[in-house]
Design a protein around this motif. Structure first.
Motif, PDB file in Angstrom:
ATOM      1  N   LEU A   3      18.476 -50.530 -29.378  1.00 60.90           N
ATOM      2  CA  LEU A   3      18.937 -50.690 -30.756  1.00 60.90           C
ATOM      3  C   LEU A   3      18.635 -52.138 -31.135  1.00 60.90           C
ATOM      4  CD1 LEU A   3      22.344 -48.814 -30.415  1.00 60.90           C
ATOM      5  CD2 LEU A   3      20.191 -47.925 -31.328  1.00 60.90           C
ATOM      6  N   SER A   4      17.480 -52.341 -31.747  1.00 61.04           N
ATOM      7  CA  SER A   4      16.934 -53.667 -32.005  1.00 61.04           C
ATOM      8  C   SER A   4      17.628 -54.369 -33.168  1.00 61.04           C
ATOM      9  CB  SER A   4      15.442 -53.543 -32.294  1.00 61.04           C
ATOM     10  OG  SER A   4      14.939 -54.761 -32.769  1.00 61.04           O
ATOM     11  N   GLU A 112      20.263 -60.861 -27.408  1.00 58.83           N
ATOM     12  CA  GLU A 112      18.980 -60.492 -28.020  1.00 58.83           C
ATOM     13  C   GLU A 112      18.094 -59.850 -26.957  1.00 58.83           C
ATOM     14  OE1 GLU A 112      17.897 -60.638 -31.121  1.00 58.83           O
ATOM     15  OE2 GLU A 112      19.574 -61.698 -31.996  1.00 58.83           O
ATOM     16  N   PRO A 113      17.320 -58.868 -27.249  1.00 60.28           N
ATOM     17  CA  PRO A 113      16.889 -58.394 -28.551  1.00 60.28           C
ATOM     18  C   PRO A 113      17.787 -57.316 -29.145  1.00 60.28           C
ATOM     19  CG  PRO A 113      15.573 -57.340 -26.870  1.00 60.28           C
ATOM     20  CD  PRO A 113      16.507 -58.287 -26.173  1.00 60.28           C
ATOM     21  N   GLY A 114      18.821 -56.848 -28.406  1.00 55.45           N
ATOM     22  CA  GLY A 114      19.704 -55.821 -28.946  1.00 55.45           C
ATOM     23  C   GLY A 114      20.490 -55.133 -27.852  1.00 55.45           C
ATOM     24  N   MET A 115      20.992 -53.942 -28.161  1.00 49.35           N
ATOM     25  CA  MET A 115      21.795 -53.173 -27.219  1.00 49.35           C
ATOM     26  C   MET A 115      21.028 -51.931 -26.772  1.00 49.35           C
ATOM     27  SD  MET A 115      24.457 -54.500 -29.648  1.00 49.35           S
ATOM     28  CE  MET A 115      23.456 -53.814 -30.816  1.00 49.35           C
ATOM     29  N   VAL A 116      21.285 -51.523 -25.528  1.00 50.26           N
ATOM     30  CA  VAL A 116      20.658 -50.313 -24.984  1.00 50.26           C
ATOM     31  C   VAL A 116      21.631 -49.153 -25.189  1.00 50.26           C
ATOM     32  CG1 VAL A 116      19.711 -49.224 -22.920  1.00 50.26           C
ATOM     33  CG2 VAL A 116      19.359 -51.673 -23.308  1.00 50.26           C
ATOM     34  N   LEU A 117      21.202 -48.147 -25.915  1.00 47.78           N
ATOM     35  CA  LEU A 117      22.059 -47.008 -26.248  1.00 47.78           C
ATOM     36  C   LEU A 117      22.574 -46.315 -24.992  1.00 47.78           C
ATOM     37  CD1 LEU A 117      23.298 -45.157 -28.400  1.00 47.78           C
ATOM     38  CD2 LEU A 117      21.157 -43.844 -28.373  1.00 47.78           C
TER      39      LEU A 117
END
Length: 172
Positions: A3-4, A112-117
């Motif tokens: 989830l960028s 960063e770069p985001g979260m891993v679903l």
């Protein structure tokens, strides 16, 4: 699925994913996924909050775990919504200990770069399981004397008499 944050800066990220059994890593949790996990939701960057992210959705699956009473298999169907908030890791105070209010206890931090679903889903499945995992309300457990599963066989074991040296204390 990542989830960028960069993608969320442009638009909200919608997801509708199905993970077959064995694809999510529940290692160390003694949980086994038995049917595909389906998740539907949206991740959005909340504007004017300094990078706070909201991930909202619903997941459905069934998992199995060891029954805490009889050591048999316990099945747990899960159909649960989730509504999560994340802040950038840079917002994390640098002190070893810091006070948080009740509202901040519900917020996690991302890097960063985001979260891993997939990581989020593994955590949410764990949170949906009961503290005491039992196969059924009337699970009789294991006999403490002979070790047989009382759900499968009935034993005629009797409890050993208590130590009589302590009998004087019963009258107090």
């Amino acid at each position: 699925m990542l989830l960028s944050i960069k993608e969320m800066e442009v638009k909200e990220v919608r997801f509708d994913e199905t993970f077959p059994p064995g694809e999510l890593d529940f290692s160390g949790s003694e949980v086994t996924q038995t049917v595909p996990l389906h998740v539907l939701g949206v991740a959005e960057l909340l504007h004017n909050t300094g990078g706070e992210v909201r991930i909202k959705g619903r997941m459905t699956t069934t998992v199995e775990a060891v029954c805490d009473r009889c050591l048999g298999t316990a099945r747990f169907p899960i159909d649960a919504p989730f509504d999560l908030f994340y802040r950038p890791e840079a917002d994390l105070p640098s002190e070893d200990e810091f006070a948080i209010d009740e509202g901040e206890a519900e917020i996690a931090y991302y890097k960063e770069p985001g979260m891993v679903l997939e990581d989020i889903l593994c955590e949410q499945v764990q949170l949906q399981l009961p503290m005491q995992r039992v196969c059924g309300e009337n699970c009789e457990g294991i006999c403490p004397i002979c070790g047989s599963n009382r759900n499968e066989t009935s034993c005629r074991c009797t409890a050993a008499p208590a130590d009589d040296r302590w009998s004087a204390l019963r009258n107090l």
